[in-house]
Design a protein around this motif. Sequence first.
Motif, PDB file in Angstrom:
ATOM      1  N   ALA A   1       0.876  -1.172   0.000  1.00  0.00           N
ATOM      2  CA  ALA A   1       0.000   0.000   0.000  1.00  0.00           C
ATOM      3  C   ALA A   1       0.911   1.219   0.000  1.00  0.00           C
ATOM      4  O   ALA A   1       2.016   1.157   0.529  1.00  0.00           O
ATOM      5  N   PRO A   2       0.481   2.339  -0.610  1.00  0.00           N
ATOM      6  CA  PRO A   2       1.351   3.515  -0.621  1.00  0.00           C
ATOM      7  C   PRO A   2       1.705   3.923   0.815  1.00  0.00           C
ATOM      8  O   PRO A   2       0.871   3.842   1.715  1.00  0.00           O
ATOM      9  N   THR A   3       2.965   4.340   1.032  1.00  0.00           N
ATOM     10  CA  THR A   3       3.374   4.670   2.399  1.00  0.00           C
ATOM     11  C   THR A   3       2.857   6.048   2.806  1.00  0.00           C
ATOM     12  O   THR A   3       2.609   6.897   1.967  1.00  0.00           O
ATOM     13  N   GLU A   4       2.689   6.227   4.125  1.00  0.00           N
ATOM     14  CA  GLU A   4       2.215   7.502   4.674  1.00  0.00           C
ATOM     15  C   GLU A   4       3.290   8.042   5.608  1.00  0.00           C
ATOM     16  O   GLU A   4       4.322   7.396   5.814  1.00  0.00           O
ATOM     17  N   PHE A   5       3.058   9.194   6.189  1.00  0.00           N
ATOM     18  CA  PHE A   5       3.974   9.809   7.164  1.00  0.00           C
ATOM     19  C   PHE A   5       5.384  10.000   6.600  1.00  0.00           C
ATOM     20  O   PHE A   5       6.366   9.919   7.332  1.00  0.00           O
ATOM     21  N   GLY A   6       5.507  10.176   5.279  1.00  0.00           N
ATOM     22  CA  GLY A   6       6.826  10.405   4.681  1.00  0.00           C
ATOM     23  C   GLY A   6       7.649   9.136   4.555  1.00  0.00           C
ATOM     24  O   GLY A   6       8.888   9.197   4.462  1.00  0.00           O
TER      25      GLY A   6
ATOM     26  N   ALA B   1       9.003   8.081   9.157  1.00  0.00           N
ATOM     27  CA  ALA B   1       8.700   7.271  10.347  1.00  0.00           C
ATOM     28  C   ALA B   1       9.875   7.336  11.329  1.00  0.00           C
ATOM     29  O   ALA B   1       9.677   7.509  12.540  1.00  0.00           O
ATOM     30  N   ALA B   2      11.121   7.211  10.788  1.00  0.00           N
ATOM     31  CA  ALA B   2      12.302   7.252  11.664  1.00  0.00           C
ATOM     32  C   ALA B   2      12.391   8.615  12.347  1.00  0.00           C
ATOM     33  O   ALA B   2      12.656   8.711  13.560  1.00  0.00           O
ATOM     34  N   ALA B   3      12.130   9.674  11.571  1.00  0.00           N
ATOM     35  CA  ALA B   3      12.204  11.031  12.146  1.00  0.00           C
ATOM     36  C   ALA B   3      11.157  11.202  13.239  1.00  0.00           C
ATOM     37  O   ALA B   3      11.445  11.743  14.312  1.00  0.00           O
ATOM     38  N   LEU B   4       9.940  10.705  12.971  1.00  0.00           N
ATOM     39  CA  LEU B   4       8.861  10.855  13.972  1.00  0.00           C
ATOM     40  C   LEU B   4       9.174  10.092  15.256  1.00  0.00           C
ATOM     41  O   LEU B   4       8.842  10.531  16.353  1.00  0.00           O
ATOM     42  N   MET B   5       9.854   8.943  15.099  1.00  0.00           N
ATOM     43  CA  MET B   5      10.173   8.141  16.293  1.00  0.00           C
ATOM     44  C   MET B   5      11.139   8.877  17.214  1.00  0.00           C
ATOM     45  O   MET B   5      11.182   8.624  18.409  1.00  0.00           O
ATOM     46  N   LEU B   6      11.944   9.766  16.625  1.00  0.00           N
ATOM     47  CA  LEU B   6      12.845  10.575  17.462  1.00  0.00           C
ATOM     48  C   LEU B   6      12.147  11.857  17.914  1.00  0.00           C
ATOM     49  O   LEU B   6      12.227  12.279  19.061  1.00  0.00           O
ATOM     50  N   LEU B   7      11.445  12.456  16.960  1.00  0.00           N
ATOM     51  CA  LEU B   7      10.846  13.774  17.196  1.00  0.00           C
ATOM     52  C   LEU B   7       9.732  13.747  18.245  1.00  0.00           C
ATOM     53  O   LEU B   7       9.646  14.650  19.090  1.00  0.00           O
ATOM     54  N   LEU B   8       8.896  12.710  18.212  1.00  0.00           N
ATOM     55  CA  LEU B   8       7.746  12.679  19.137  1.00  0.00           C
ATOM     56  C   LEU B   8       8.194  12.568  20.603  1.00  0.00           C
ATOM     57  O   LEU B   8       7.776  13.395  21.425  1.00  0.00           O
ATOM     58  N   PRO B   9       9.070  11.591  20.954  1.00  0.00           N
ATOM     59  CA  PRO B   9       9.535  11.573  22.351  1.00  0.00           C
ATOM     60  C   PRO B   9      10.298  12.847  22.714  1.00  0.00           C
ATOM     61  O   PRO B   9      10.117  13.385  23.813  1.00  0.00           O
TER      62      PRO B   9
ATOM     63  N   ASP C   1       7.389  -0.322   9.117  1.00  0.00           N
ATOM     64  CA  ASP C   1       6.385  -1.260   9.654  1.00  0.00           C
ATOM     65  C   ASP C   1       6.393  -1.275  11.182  1.00  0.00           C
ATOM     66  O   ASP C   1       5.350  -1.432  11.808  1.00  0.00           O
ATOM     67  N   PHE C   2       7.584  -1.112  11.764  1.00  0.00           N
ATOM     68  CA  PHE C   2       7.686  -1.031  13.228  1.00  0.00           C
ATOM     69  C   PHE C   2       6.911   0.190  13.721  1.00  0.00           C
ATOM     70  O   PHE C   2       6.205   0.141  14.720  1.00  0.00           O
ATOM     71  N   PHE C   3       7.038   1.297  12.981  1.00  0.00           N
ATOM     72  CA  PHE C   3       6.368   2.540  13.381  1.00  0.00           C
ATOM     73  C   PHE C   3       4.849   2.415  13.237  1.00  0.00           C
ATOM     74  O   PHE C   3       4.093   2.703  14.159  1.00  0.00           O
TER      75      PHE C   3
END
Length: 418
Positions: free
Chosen positions: A9-14, A19-27, A172-174
């Motif tokens: 399926a087309p990817t979301e959240f960039g 996804a990697a950036a959000l995993m750092l940015l959100l915390p 997929d982890f994200f």
Amino acid sequence: MAPLQGSRAPTEFGGPLGAAALMLLLPATMFHLLLVARSGSARLLGPPPYLPGLEALWSPWALLLCLTWIGLQAALYLLPARKVAEGQELKDKSRLRYPINGFQALVLTALLLGLGMSAGLPLGALSEMLLPLAFAATLIAFIFSLLLYLKSLVVPAFALAPGGNSGNPIYDFFLGRELNPRICSFDFKYFCELRPGLIGWVLINLALMMQEAELRGSPSLAMWLVNGFQLLYVGDALWHEEAVLTTMDIIRDGFGFMLAFGDLAWVPFTYSLQAQFLLYHPQPLGLPMALVICLINAVGYYIFRGANSQKNTFRKNPSDPRVADLETISTATGRQLLVSGWWGMVRHPNYLGDLIMALAWSLPCGVSHLLPYFYLLYFTALLVHREARDEQQCLQKYGLAWHEYCRRVPYRIMPYIY
Ligand SMILES: NC(=O)C1=CN([C@@H]2O[C@H](COP(=O)(O)OP(=O)(O)OC[C@H]3O[C@@H](n4cnc5c(N)ncnc54)[C@H](OP(=O)(O)O)[C@@H]3O)[C@@H](O)[C@H]2O)C=CC1
Ligand SMILES: CC(C)CCC[C@@H](C)[C@H]1CC=C2C3=C(CC[C@@]21C)[C@@]1(C)CC[C@H](O)C(C)(C)[C@@H]1CC3
């Protein structure tokens, strides 16, 4: 075993990078907010007052407290429920069953807390532990997501989420690979979405209010309003627990870091930001202004609840007398779309109501700082993005009928503006 490379399926959240950036940015954002809320200047956009060392973040007691809290909520989830609801039909044509006892869990938690406090439990002290508690919750969310990812590698392909099965492990982890991870009848995503984080949020609010009473003799009017409004929101979510079974989080998104962190850490520690701000930056609030703010919250709640209930009633039974007179459009799937009532005003009236309430939660904090308005800003971005994701899915599902709905109801969230 489920294939690593899935439906594509087309990817979301960039994609994976986003996804990697959000995993750092959100915390990082969550810790920034926690630090700034207690600093003198409370500047949302400035640097944090200091960078905490590991000794300020790590506490085995905080970890134990978080695990005990999740364990307590899990035990309450397992208690007999007044009702067991069926979820939407899955790919294999089966339907999962979910206990409807969230409100009961809230009431029992309040009773246990009342008992604890009358026995001398120092709830206000929790407000001094927010940093290590948030760190422990983040750690738990991370390890939990890792276990969920590993579990998803051994489930059949039909159990995977349509979106979180791209083949890229970071993405997929994200997003989450498995749609409804369960052990026996215990549904992890459904449990996390409504219990530990949401009830934890009002618990933290209450702790901040107790601490304010201890510091200043009594809680301020602004603190009462923030606590009252947010308790109403959480109580409403748990009272209407069954409605969460039709949200995109349950139907479409897998259970990965985004929701695990969102539910267990982000919600309790950032949604309580206004109460955190008020503890360290008391704000004067007169009765007339308080009444205006209550009115704004009531209008927001009226729209939010009216719109959500109208759609839920209609989806359950279109001939229910409360919705039978509303105008509809037929779609090729056999389902209908409402084009009058709340859903004829804008395409997401429930988001509009939610945003009006978000404004009412920030106003008691005054207008001297931007920090208490973080929730409103973040939530606007979240809902605009969520609306676009939902729009895409509805277009896929309903095709021409959706185009017709958009023609008849041209505004998405805010009439005449957006
Ligand atoms: N506080 C927070 O952090 C958050 C709160 N929320 C709140 O959660 C609630 C649920 O939001 P969400 O799950 O995003 O989406 P919605 O409850 O808005 O559901 C969207 C779905 O509703 C159905 N629908 C859309 N238009 C119509 C219509 N005209 N007639 C009938 N059905 C229609 C479609 O599904 P179908 O046709 O398949 O039924 C669509 O996919 C909202 O109130 C939102 O504000 C959401 C995210 C975060
Ligand atoms: C960490 C990221 C920025 C993204 C995480 C998003 C989550 C925090 C939200 C996704 C959908 C949510 C919903 C609610 C809370 C926030 C999350 C988990 C909700 C339970 C709040 C109460 C409402 O009444 C609701 C309709 C039940 C909400 C459902 C969606």
